[in-house]
Write a protein that holds these residues in place. Structure first.
Motif, short mmCIF file in Angstrom:
data_model
loop_
_atom_site.label_atom_id
_atom_site.label_comp_id
_atom_site.label_asym_id
_atom_site.label_seq_id
_atom_site.Cartn_x
_atom_site.Cartn_y
_atom_site.Cartn_z
N ASP A 17 9.26 74.64 -54.60
CA ASP A 17 10.45 75.48 -54.42
C ASP A 17 11.30 75.54 -55.68
O ASP A 17 11.82 76.59 -56.03
CB ASP A 17 11.31 74.94 -53.27
CG ASP A 17 10.62 75.09 -51.92
OD1 ASP A 17 9.86 76.07 -51.75
OD2 ASP A 17 10.84 74.24 -51.05
N ARG A 18 11.43 74.41 -56.35
CA ARG A 18 12.25 74.36 -57.56
C ARG A 18 11.65 73.39 -58.56
O ARG A 18 11.19 72.31 -58.19
CB ARG A 18 13.68 73.93 -57.24
CG ARG A 18 14.60 73.99 -58.46
CD ARG A 18 15.89 73.24 -58.24
NE ARG A 18 16.78 73.38 -59.39
CZ ARG A 18 17.77 72.54 -59.67
NH1 ARG A 18 18.01 71.51 -58.88
NH2 ARG A 18 18.53 72.73 -60.74
N PHE A 19 11.60 73.82 -59.82
CA PHE A 19 11.20 72.93 -60.91
C PHE A 19 12.13 73.26 -62.07
O PHE A 19 12.09 74.36 -62.61
CB PHE A 19 9.74 73.18 -61.31
CG PHE A 19 9.18 72.09 -62.19
CD1 PHE A 19 8.22 71.22 -61.70
CD2 PHE A 19 9.61 71.93 -63.50
CE1 PHE A 19 7.70 70.21 -62.50
CE2 PHE A 19 9.10 70.93 -64.31
CZ PHE A 19 8.14 70.07 -63.81
N CYS A 60 3.25 66.50 -57.37
CA CYS A 60 2.93 65.08 -57.23
C CYS A 60 4.10 64.20 -57.65
O CYS A 60 4.09 62.99 -57.39
CB CYS A 60 1.70 64.73 -58.07
SG CYS A 60 1.91 64.95 -59.85
N MET A 61 5.10 64.77 -58.33
CA MET A 61 6.33 64.09 -58.72
C MET A 61 6.15 63.04 -59.81
O MET A 61 7.08 62.28 -60.10
CB MET A 61 7.00 63.44 -57.49
CG MET A 61 7.29 64.38 -56.36
SD MET A 61 8.53 65.62 -56.75
CE MET A 61 9.99 64.61 -56.86
N TYR A 99 14.09 68.08 -62.15
CA TYR A 99 14.50 68.25 -60.76
C TYR A 99 13.42 69.08 -60.04
O TYR A 99 13.12 70.20 -60.44
CB TYR A 99 15.85 68.94 -60.67
CG TYR A 99 16.89 68.34 -61.60
CD1 TYR A 99 17.35 67.05 -61.39
CD2 TYR A 99 17.38 69.05 -62.68
CE1 TYR A 99 18.29 66.48 -62.24
CE2 TYR A 99 18.31 68.50 -63.54
CZ TYR A 99 18.77 67.21 -63.32
OH TYR A 99 19.69 66.66 -64.17
N ILE A 100 12.88 68.51 -58.96
CA ILE A 100 11.80 69.15 -58.23
C ILE A 100 12.15 69.18 -56.75
O ILE A 100 12.55 68.15 -56.18
CB ILE A 100 10.46 68.43 -58.44
CG1 ILE A 100 10.09 68.43 -59.92
CG2 ILE A 100 9.35 69.08 -57.63
CD1 ILE A 100 8.82 67.64 -60.22
N ASP A 101 12.03 70.35 -56.13
CA ASP A 101 12.18 70.51 -54.68
C ASP A 101 10.92 71.18 -54.15
O ASP A 101 10.34 72.05 -54.82
CB ASP A 101 13.40 71.36 -54.33
CG ASP A 101 14.70 70.65 -54.69
OD1 ASP A 101 14.72 69.39 -54.67
OD2 ASP A 101 15.69 71.33 -55.01
N SER A 102 10.51 70.78 -52.97
CA SER A 102 9.30 71.37 -52.37
C SER A 102 9.38 71.28 -50.86
O SER A 102 10.27 70.61 -50.30
CB SER A 102 8.05 70.64 -52.87
OG SER A 102 8.03 69.29 -52.41
#
Length: 206
Positions: free
Chosen positions: A91-93, A54-55, A67-70
């Protein structure tokens, strides 16, 4: 009245003599681990099964150290004629602990309980780049998170537990009623069959 010459030295020696007769209170770290308070802010653990990307944590972070990638995935409809549903896949947290100010805002704003405080604090590194913990390492920290403290004896029961208990009681009552109906149906069938047998016996007697 002027101070007596040497009184300060005498007081200092008296403090030294009193201290010499007492047991030392110095914690021999790292041989002796400190007893940390239950709400210590050491490192942040990630329970990624609860993360919905949800960021909110990244947007609310004052230091922008999360840092979040999805990406999005489309799932087929659950029933024929339904529509496809899309969901975010993590994908990335990562959290850069060289920037983190340990304010705890990310943990507070997470609506799905995906972030938790761990009391672990021994994660110093010689390279500052190693302080950026990826999701695998954050997941490993999750297993060091202590259990929540027990509620006070007079505290009100959480709404989640009350709702879960109510649903469980309702389901148990439905199962008991279904079992009772099934038993009554079998008994009724047995009674009807017994009555039919008796009628047949009476009709066949000369």
């Amino acid at each position: 009245m002027p101070p007596i010459p040497g009184s300060g030295l005498a007081k200092g020696l008296a403090v030294t003599l009193r201290t010499m007769t007492r047991k030392t209170v110095t914690a021999q770290y790292p041989d002796t681990q400190p007893e940390l308070p239950p709400r210590s802010r050491g490192v942040i653990g990630l329970f990624e099964e609860n993360c919905t990307v949800c960021m909110l944590c990244a947007r609310e972070c004052p230091d922008w150290c999360i840092y979040i990638d999805s990406h999005k995935e489309t799932s087929p409809p659950a029933a024929p004629g339904g529509r496809e549903r899309s969901r975010n896949v993590l994908d990335r947290f990562a959290i850069d602990f060289s920037l983190c100010m340990y304010c705890g805002i990310c943990i507070e704003v997470c609506p799905f309980d995906a972030l938790f405080w761990s009391p672990e604090f021994e994660y110093a590194e010689t390279d500052i780049h190693e302080l950026t913990h990826e999701r695998d390492k954050l997941r490993a920290w999750m297993w060091t998170v202590p259990e929540p403290p027990a509620l006070d004896p007079g505290a009100e029961e959480p709404k989640e537990l009350a709702a879960a208990r109510k649903a469980a009681d309702k389901l148990a009552a439905q199962r008991a009623q279904a079992q009772q109906d099934q038993t009554d149906g079998k008994n009724q069938d047995g009674t009807n069959q017994d009555g039919k047998n008796r009628a047949d016996e009476k009709g066949g007697t000369p």
